[in-house]
Enzyme design. Structure first.
Site, PDB file in Angstrom:
ATOM      1  N   HIS A  48      -2.280   7.821   6.817  1.00  0.00           N
ATOM      2  CA  HIS A  48      -1.257   8.668   6.188  1.00  0.00           C
ATOM      3  C   HIS A  48      -1.852   9.997   5.728  1.00  0.00           C
ATOM      4  CE1 HIS A  48       2.385   6.249   6.004  1.00  0.00           C
ATOM      5  NE2 HIS A  48       1.710   5.190   5.580  1.00  0.00           N
ATOM      6  N   GLN A  56       3.329   9.879   0.740  1.00  0.00           N
ATOM      7  CA  GLN A  56       4.597   9.154   0.878  1.00  0.00           C
ATOM      8  C   GLN A  56       5.532   9.412  -0.308  1.00  0.00           C
ATOM      9  OE1 GLN A  56       2.472   5.287   2.028  1.00  0.00           O
ATOM     10  NE2 GLN A  56       4.424   5.117   3.100  1.00  0.00           N
ATOM     11  N   HIS A  81      -4.550   1.752   7.715  1.00  0.00           N
ATOM     12  CA  HIS A  81      -3.160   2.212   7.797  1.00  0.00           C
ATOM     13  C   HIS A  81      -2.912   3.312   6.748  1.00  0.00           C
ATOM     14  CE1 HIS A  81       1.394   1.259   7.817  1.00  0.00           C
ATOM     15  NE2 HIS A  81       1.224   2.080   6.789  1.00  0.00           N
ATOM     16  N   GLU A  82      -3.348   3.052   5.504  1.00  0.00           N
ATOM     17  CA  GLU A  82      -3.109   4.023   4.428  1.00  0.00           C
ATOM     18  C   GLU A  82      -3.913   5.297   4.661  1.00  0.00           C
ATOM     19  OE1 GLU A  82      -0.645   3.500   2.657  1.00  0.00           O
ATOM     20  OE2 GLU A  82      -0.425   1.384   3.101  1.00  0.00           O
ATOM     21  N   GLY A  88       0.834  -1.193   0.000  1.00  0.00           N
ATOM     22  CA  GLY A  88       0.000   0.000   0.000  1.00  0.00           C
ATOM     23  C   GLY A  88       0.870   1.244   0.000  1.00  0.00           C
ATOM     24  N   CYS A 124       5.827  -0.198   7.135  1.00  0.00           N
ATOM     25  CA  CYS A 124       5.487   0.964   6.308  1.00  0.00           C
ATOM     26  C   CYS A 124       6.714   1.346   5.496  1.00  0.00           C
ATOM     27  CB  CYS A 124       5.064   2.117   7.218  1.00  0.00           C
ATOM     28  SG  CYS A 124       4.616   3.610   6.309  1.00  0.00           S
ATOM     29  N   LEU A 125       6.503   1.638   4.213  1.00  0.00           N
ATOM     30  CA  LEU A 125       7.639   1.999   3.357  1.00  0.00           C
ATOM     31  C   LEU A 125       8.320   3.280   3.824  1.00  0.00           C
ATOM     32  CD1 LEU A 125       6.146   1.089  -0.140  1.00  0.00           C
ATOM     33  CD2 LEU A 125       7.761  -0.232   1.244  1.00  0.00           C
TER      34      LEU A 125
HETATM   35 NI    NI Z   1       2.502   3.240   5.604  1.00  0.00          NI
END
Ligand code: NI
Length: 189
Positions: A161, A53, A157-158, A48, A115-116
């Site tokens: 952000h 991000q 989660h997304e 995701g 998370c990236l």
């Molecule tokens: Ni994330």
């Protein structure tokens, strides 16, 4: 399509509250952003990604859980104990514009999240086990969908952000500080 740079903690832009995609913005620029987000996510690899991000403060998410094909036979890797799922992965790219989380369940589910933007850090996070999501597609059409399992966790989660919230913000102060310390060590190495 292009791979974009993924912002990492402690980049302050990750704390931005992202802005809605307005009616006149469902255009080629939005499609390019989404295409680039998928390419960036697959290359990372991750399941995701939120637009912030890659530094774009818009309410745009891409998700692809890339789960194994349930109908396929597992390939035999020759190692009975390797434990990996050797069925081919199926791509199921999903785009969510202006997503809203509705009806979060009281029942919680715990997943080990990563998370990236917080590379190589993983921690258990409790979230509502199911939820409903209202979102727009790339043409601006509104949809509602019930989410369960990993998808419910991933979209929450997304969606966080877009409010400038990271999964480590759900941890206790002690655990969050430990995670940030470990991250600083990894980034310095
Ligand atoms: Ni994330």
């Amino acid at each position: 399509m292009a791979i974009r740079e993924i912002l990492e903690v402690p980049d302050p832009r990750l704390k931005t509250v992202s802005q809605p995609v307005e009616a006149g913005e469902f255009d080629d620029d939005l499609r390019t952003l989404v295409d680039d987000m998928f390419e960036t996510m697959y290359a990372a690899p991750g399941i995701g990604l939120a637009a912030i991000q890659v530094g774009v403060p818009k309410r745009v998410l891409v998700i692809d859980l890339q789960e194994p094909d349930e109908s396929a036979d597992a390939e035999d890797c020759g190692d009975d104990e390797c434990g990996h799922d050797h069925r081919p992965m199926v791509r199921n790219p999903r785009t969510f514009i202006n997503p809203e989380i509705l009806d979060p369940a009281e029942e919680l589910a715990t997943y080990q999240e990563g998370c990236l933007s917080v590379p190589d850090i993983y921690a258990d996070v409790d979230r509502p086990a199911t939820c409903r999501v209202r979102y727009q597609d790339l043409d601006g059409n509104v949809h509602e969908e019930d989410m369960t399992g990993l998808m419910a966790t991933c979209i929450q989660h997304e969606r966080d952000h877009l409010e400038g919230i990271l999964f480590i913000d759900h941890l206790s102060r002690l655990k969050r500080n430990m995670a940030l310390k470990k991250l600083r060590k990894l980034q310095a190495a």
